[in-house]
Design a protein around this motif. Structure first.
Motif, PDB file in Angstrom:
ATOM      1  N   TRP A  17       0.844  -1.209   0.000  1.00 49.95           N
ATOM      2  CA  TRP A  17       0.000   0.000   0.000  1.00 49.95           C
ATOM      3  C   TRP A  17       0.876   1.254   0.000  1.00 49.95           C
ATOM      4  O   TRP A  17       0.617   2.194  -0.751  1.00 49.95           O
ATOM      5  CB  TRP A  17      -0.905   0.022   1.234  1.00 49.95           C
ATOM      6  CG  TRP A  17      -2.052  -0.923   1.180  1.00 49.95           C
ATOM      7  CD1 TRP A  17      -2.195  -2.082   1.885  1.00 49.95           C
ATOM      8  CD2 TRP A  17      -3.250  -0.800   0.397  1.00 49.95           C
ATOM      9  NE1 TRP A  17      -3.390  -2.686   1.577  1.00 49.95           N
ATOM     10  CE2 TRP A  17      -4.058  -1.919   0.672  1.00 49.95           C
ATOM     11  CE3 TRP A  17      -3.701   0.149  -0.522  1.00 49.95           C
ATOM     12  CZ2 TRP A  17      -5.300  -2.112   0.075  1.00 49.95           C
ATOM     13  CZ3 TRP A  17      -4.947  -0.045  -1.121  1.00 49.95           C
ATOM     14  CH2 TRP A  17      -5.726  -1.168  -0.824  1.00 49.95           C
ATOM     15  N   ARG A  20       2.294   1.931  -3.336  1.00 50.40           N
ATOM     16  CA  ARG A  20       1.321   2.531  -4.256  1.00 50.40           C
ATOM     17  C   ARG A  20       1.162   4.018  -3.981  1.00 50.40           C
ATOM     18  O   ARG A  20       1.055   4.825  -4.903  1.00 50.40           O
ATOM     19  CB  ARG A  20      -0.036   1.844  -4.128  1.00 50.40           C
ATOM     20  CG  ARG A  20      -0.068   0.531  -4.870  1.00 50.40           C
ATOM     21  CD  ARG A  20      -1.427  -0.057  -4.979  1.00 50.40           C
ATOM     22  NE  ARG A  20      -2.387   0.825  -5.605  1.00 50.40           N
ATOM     23  CZ  ARG A  20      -3.696   0.625  -5.545  1.00 50.40           C
ATOM     24  NH1 ARG A  20      -4.179  -0.414  -4.902  1.00 50.40           N
ATOM     25  NH2 ARG A  20      -4.538   1.457  -6.129  1.00 50.40           N
ATOM     26  N   GLU A  24       2.012   7.034  -6.759  1.00 49.54           N
ATOM     27  CA  GLU A  24       0.918   7.768  -7.386  1.00 49.54           C
ATOM     28  C   GLU A  24       0.939   9.239  -6.999  1.00 49.54           C
ATOM     29  O   GLU A  24       1.461   9.612  -5.965  1.00 49.54           O
ATOM     30  CB  GLU A  24      -0.424   7.146  -6.978  1.00 49.54           C
ATOM     31  CG  GLU A  24      -0.596   5.772  -7.580  1.00 49.54           C
ATOM     32  CD  GLU A  24      -2.010   5.237  -7.476  1.00 49.54           C
ATOM     33  OE1 GLU A  24      -2.943   6.035  -7.347  1.00 49.54           O
ATOM     34  OE2 GLU A  24      -2.157   4.015  -7.524  1.00 49.54           O
ATOM     35  N   ASP A 191      -5.251  -4.279  -5.991  1.00 48.20           N
ATOM     36  CA  ASP A 191      -5.148  -3.865  -7.391  1.00 48.20           C
ATOM     37  C   ASP A 191      -6.401  -3.168  -7.866  1.00 48.20           C
ATOM     38  O   ASP A 191      -6.542  -2.861  -9.030  1.00 48.20           O
ATOM     39  CB  ASP A 191      -4.884  -5.082  -8.293  1.00 48.20           C
ATOM     40  CG  ASP A 191      -3.661  -5.837  -7.840  1.00 48.20           C
ATOM     41  OD1 ASP A 191      -3.719  -7.070  -7.822  1.00 48.20           O
ATOM     42  OD2 ASP A 191      -2.665  -5.180  -7.495  1.00 48.20           O
ATOM     43  N   GLU A 193      -8.536  -0.701  -9.104  1.00 46.88           N
ATOM     44  CA  GLU A 193      -8.304   0.654  -9.655  1.00 46.88           C
ATOM     45  C   GLU A 193      -9.608   1.392  -9.779  1.00 46.88           C
ATOM     46  O   GLU A 193     -10.530   0.953 -10.355  1.00 46.88           O
ATOM     47  CB  GLU A 193      -7.640   0.556 -11.025  1.00 46.88           C
ATOM     48  CG  GLU A 193      -6.245   0.008 -10.984  1.00 46.88           C
ATOM     49  CD  GLU A 193      -5.291   0.812 -10.101  1.00 46.88           C
ATOM     50  OE1 GLU A 193      -5.411   2.037 -10.022  1.00 46.88           O
ATOM     51  OE2 GLU A 193      -4.443   0.199  -9.455  1.00 46.88           O
TER      52      GLU A 193
END
Length: 193
Positions: A17, A20, A24, A191, A193
């Motif tokens: 996590w 990610r 991003e 995952d 999205e």
């Protein structure tokens, strides 16, 4: 019967996590960014809900359940390695929200649900204690509210609307994730999205 320590949550899962979030562009005003942070929070709450459920079902004894919660707490509340100051603040907000979730689960396992008062009563008392800068008492009351949520009482999110933004509103946010996790403890897809 002994469970492997990573059955409920793992360092690797948390770091996925965090990875990610590092990768991003995070803008708290953006729906996808907000969802990523909420999923991070919900994922931890689900792990806690599963530990509590395993305790309630007799799969874990009290000591094992408390150890499992502590293992998750050490992973999630540890220092986060993110250089971007803004992202660090956002993750810190998630960690702050989850503090109450850990305490509520421990209280529930150690002593069962609170007996006097409703979720709203305890959160009101928590807000009053925060206003008086008694943060230990505020966390204690918020955790008592959490034990009732674990026991199936509803958290009415409108209670947060009347409160000044602070630790109690952050904790209510965490309790909302806990409530969702207790009613539907399905894993948040990393995952997704």
């Amino acid at each position: 019967m002994s469970n492997p320590p990573t059955e409920f949550y793992s360092e690797e899962r948390w770091q996925n996590w965090i990875g990610r979030i590092k990768d991003e562009d995070i803008d708290p005003e953006d729906e996808d960014s907000a969802r990523l942070l909420l999923n991070l929070q919900d994922d931890t709450a689900i792990a806690i809900a599963k530990i509590v459920a395993a305790y309630d079902d007799g799969e874990l004894d009290q000591e094992e359940a408390l150890e499992e919660i502590n293992d998750v707490r050490e992973i999630v509340l540890g220092e986060v390695d993110i250089e971007d100051e803004e992202k660090l603040i956002l993750v810190d907000g998630v960690q702050t929200s989850l503090v109450c979730v850990f305490f509520a689960a421990e209280e529930y396992i150690a002593g069962g649900p609170a007996e006097d008062g409703s979720v709203g009563d305890y959160l009101g008392a928590a807000a009053d204690a925060e206003a008086e800068e008694d943060l230990d008492a505020a966390l204690g009351y918020a955790a008592q509210a959490g034990t009732l949520i674990i026991d199936g009482e509803e958290l009415d999110m409108s209670v947060a609307e009347d409160l000044e933004y602070g630790l109690v509103t952050e904790w209510i946010n965490g309790l909302d994730s806990l409530q969702s996790a207790m009613s539907d403890p399905e894993v948040v897809e990393e995952d997704d999205e």
